[in-house]
Scaffold this motif. Structure first.
Motif, short mmCIF file in Angstrom:
data_model
loop_
_atom_site.label_atom_id
_atom_site.label_comp_id
_atom_site.label_asym_id
_atom_site.label_seq_id
_atom_site.Cartn_x
_atom_site.Cartn_y
_atom_site.Cartn_z
N UNK A 9 0.83 -1.20 0.00
CA UNK A 9 0.00 0.00 0.00
C UNK A 9 0.86 1.25 0.00
N UNK A 10 1.98 1.19 0.72
CA UNK A 10 2.90 2.32 0.85
C UNK A 10 4.32 1.80 0.71
N UNK A 11 5.18 2.56 0.03
CA UNK A 11 6.59 2.20 -0.14
C UNK A 11 7.45 3.42 0.17
N UNK A 12 8.53 3.20 0.90
CA UNK A 12 9.47 4.30 1.15
C UNK A 12 10.77 4.04 0.39
N UNK A 13 11.29 5.09 -0.23
CA UNK A 13 12.56 5.03 -0.96
C UNK A 13 13.44 6.20 -0.52
N UNK A 14 14.73 5.96 -0.49
CA UNK A 14 15.69 7.04 -0.26
C UNK A 14 17.05 6.56 -0.75
N UNK A 15 18.11 6.88 -0.03
CA UNK A 15 19.46 6.46 -0.36
C UNK A 15 19.77 6.61 -1.85
N UNK A 16 19.65 5.54 -2.65
CA UNK A 16 20.10 5.61 -4.04
C UNK A 16 19.07 6.14 -5.03
N UNK A 17 17.90 6.59 -4.55
CA UNK A 17 16.95 7.13 -5.51
C UNK A 17 17.49 8.40 -6.16
N UNK A 18 18.33 9.16 -5.43
CA UNK A 18 18.94 10.35 -6.01
C UNK A 18 20.06 10.04 -6.98
N UNK A 19 20.54 8.80 -6.99
CA UNK A 19 21.52 8.36 -7.97
C UNK A 19 22.96 8.71 -7.64
N UNK A 20 23.20 9.96 -7.29
CA UNK A 20 24.56 10.47 -7.14
C UNK A 20 25.01 10.56 -5.69
N UNK A 21 24.12 10.19 -4.78
CA UNK A 21 24.41 10.35 -3.36
C UNK A 21 23.84 11.63 -2.80
N UNK A 22 23.06 12.35 -3.61
CA UNK A 22 22.43 13.58 -3.13
C UNK A 22 21.19 13.24 -2.32
N UNK A 23 20.92 13.98 -1.24
CA UNK A 23 19.77 13.67 -0.38
C UNK A 23 18.44 13.76 -1.12
N UNK A 24 17.64 12.71 -0.97
CA UNK A 24 16.33 12.66 -1.62
C UNK A 24 15.58 11.46 -1.07
N UNK A 25 14.28 11.60 -0.86
CA UNK A 25 13.48 10.44 -0.48
C UNK A 25 12.08 10.57 -1.04
N UNK A 26 11.42 9.43 -1.15
CA UNK A 26 10.06 9.36 -1.68
C UNK A 26 9.19 8.53 -0.74
N UNK A 27 7.94 8.92 -0.64
CA UNK A 27 6.92 8.06 -0.04
C UNK A 27 5.88 7.83 -1.12
N UNK A 28 5.71 6.57 -1.51
CA UNK A 28 4.78 6.20 -2.57
C UNK A 28 3.56 5.53 -1.95
N UNK A 29 2.37 5.81 -2.48
CA UNK A 29 1.19 5.17 -1.92
C UNK A 29 0.07 5.12 -2.96
N UNK A 30 -0.86 4.19 -2.72
CA UNK A 30 -2.01 4.05 -3.60
C UNK A 30 -2.82 5.36 -3.63
N UNK A 31 -3.37 5.74 -4.77
CA UNK A 31 -4.04 7.04 -4.89
C UNK A 31 -5.15 7.26 -3.88
N UNK A 32 -5.89 6.21 -3.55
CA UNK A 32 -7.00 6.38 -2.60
C UNK A 32 -6.53 6.69 -1.18
N UNK A 33 -5.23 6.51 -0.91
CA UNK A 33 -4.68 6.83 0.40
C UNK A 33 -4.22 8.28 0.50
N UNK A 34 -4.31 9.02 -0.58
CA UNK A 34 -3.80 10.39 -0.61
C UNK A 34 -4.81 11.34 0.05
N UNK A 35 -4.84 11.29 1.38
CA UNK A 35 -5.80 12.08 2.15
C UNK A 35 -5.13 13.27 2.84
#
Length: 422
Positions: A265-291
């Protein structure tokens, strides 16, 4: 290698005692390229640490570096909060076209802040908001971050103690094979959920790592993950997969849960999502959870535009043609063969190994042996760290772009370090 001790006085005098990695690797590093770091005296070190998983594409990857330099030289936006920018648009479109759409994942994308624990905090807050409940279930030996919400679902006693206050609203359950197969999967968990006298508050969500990195490279079986997903669905709990260290191709597929055939339902990403080592993170979730209400969860540095640039470049360079996953599996077979040989060479050490893709661990019966091996490996020019509740596991986390030759060199150094400390 024989290296004169570096001058560490400024770090020892001015920097807090909380520093850790620099104690294991007493060097002053100056530059890095690919899978190698160089200290200020020019000595080279092969890197099987990869920024704790933040450098899946190696140090100063030339493709990503070129994209970053071009963006900076044209005065592209650096700091943008959550404003619309061309860099953010390019990343979102690339992420959708290269990653989400081919995997039939309908996720909304949230930028919660620059670090992994920011993503976890957002995931926990969202789950509680959606379900109207406070409790979160996590697993033994889990690690989800160092802020208070993340620590509440982390298993390590040392890290939890650093909070200084009670950590509440989190309940641990046994991770896969925690009880050595003596108890059927989720028997205890489901009984607590169904028994009105168990004392377990109905959880809003369950958070899990498919491979526990800091916990000792504990690999969950696909069938265990599928059973967990089914349990969450039956019991009206959200399933959160923490893919901060094991995502972005570390286990083979871009997401570590792909092989299990589940859709969290929800996924967290960080660390290598920025590719180069630059700080970045994502929280992904199903559209109906976007409250979320606008601004209900925010952060000053959630819009790191240079990271959007290198993230998009990494996706285009390494994930558009499907070759990265095949390469990672092949490199993983190379590592597994070497670890098997080391364990067979030293039966009295009681060593065992486990892993997936390009994350592997070698566990020793004597916990101190792992630290000895890592120290000796450093003396021979290889960076390794330990993991596990007793630091009993030597953890291998080389860049996904490491060449077979560099991988073989590092594995030979590891074998030598084990031999010399046995």
């Amino acid at each position: 290698m024989t290296i004169a001790p570096p001058d560490l006085s400024v770090f020892e005098t001015l920097e807090s005692e909380v520093r850790s990695y620099c104690r294991s690797w007493p060097a002053v590093f100056d530059r890095a390229q690919g899978s190698r770091l160089y200290d200020e005296d020019g000595h080279a070190y092969l890197d099987f640490f990869a920024g704790a998983g933040a450098l899946n594409y190696g140090h100063n990857n030339p493709v990503l570096k070129r994209a970053l330099i071009d963006y900076i030289e044209r005065d592209g936006i650096t700091h943008g909060l959550d404003m619309g920018t061309t860099a953010k648009r390019a990343f979102l479109e690339t992420f959708q076209n290269v990653i989400l759409r081919p995997r039939d994942l309908p996720y909304k994308v949230m930028f919660p802040g620059p670090t992994g624990t920011n993503a976890v905090e957002a995931a926990l807050k969202l789950a509680r908001k959606v379900k109207g409940r406070e409790s979160i279930v996590s697993f033994t030996n889990a690690f989800h971050g160092m802020s208070l919400g993340s620590l509440a679902v982390t298993g390590n006693a040392f890290k939890r103690a650093g909070a200084g206050i009670p950590l509440v609203h989190g309940t641990p359950m046994p991770f896969d094979n925690y009880l050595d197969g003596q108890t059927p999967d989720f028997l205890w968990f489901e009984r607590l959920l169904e028994d009105q006298g168990s004392g377990l508050n109905k959880p809003a969500a369950v958070i899990v790592e498919t491979v526990q990195g800091e916990g000792g490279i504990n690999v969950a079986r696909p069938e265990w993950l599928r059973a967990l997903a089914e349990l969450c669905k039956r019991q009206d709990m959200l399933l959160i997969v923490d893919d901060i260290q094991m995502g972005c191709g570390r286990t083979g597929g871009f997401f570590s849960f792909e092989g299990a055939g589940i859709t969290p339902d929800i996924v967290t990403l960080s660390k290598s999502i920025g590719g180069y080592g630059l700080p970045m993170s994502l929280c992904l979730f199903r559209p109906e959870l976007d409250v979320w209400e606008p601004g209900e969860h925010n952060g000053t540095f959630r819009g790191n535009n240079p990271a959007f640039v290198t993230a998009a470049a990494a996706l285009e360079a390494y994930w558009a043609d499907g070759q990265m996953e095949k390469q990672t599996h092949a490199r993983g077979e190379q590592v597994e063969a070497a670890l098997r040989a080391i364990c067979l060479e030293h039966p009295r050490l009681g060593a065992s190994y486990r892993g997936r893709g390009l994350v592997w661990g070698m566990e020793f019966t004597d916990a101190e042996q792992a630290a000895k091996v890592c120290r000796r490996a450093f003396e021979h020019g290889l960076l390794l760290e330990t993991s596990g509740p007793r630091s009993e596991v030597v953890k291998l986390l080389p860049a996904l772009t490491t060449t077979p030759e560099d991988l073989d060199e590092g594995l030979r150094i590891l074998a030598r370090a084990v031999r010399e400390t046995a």
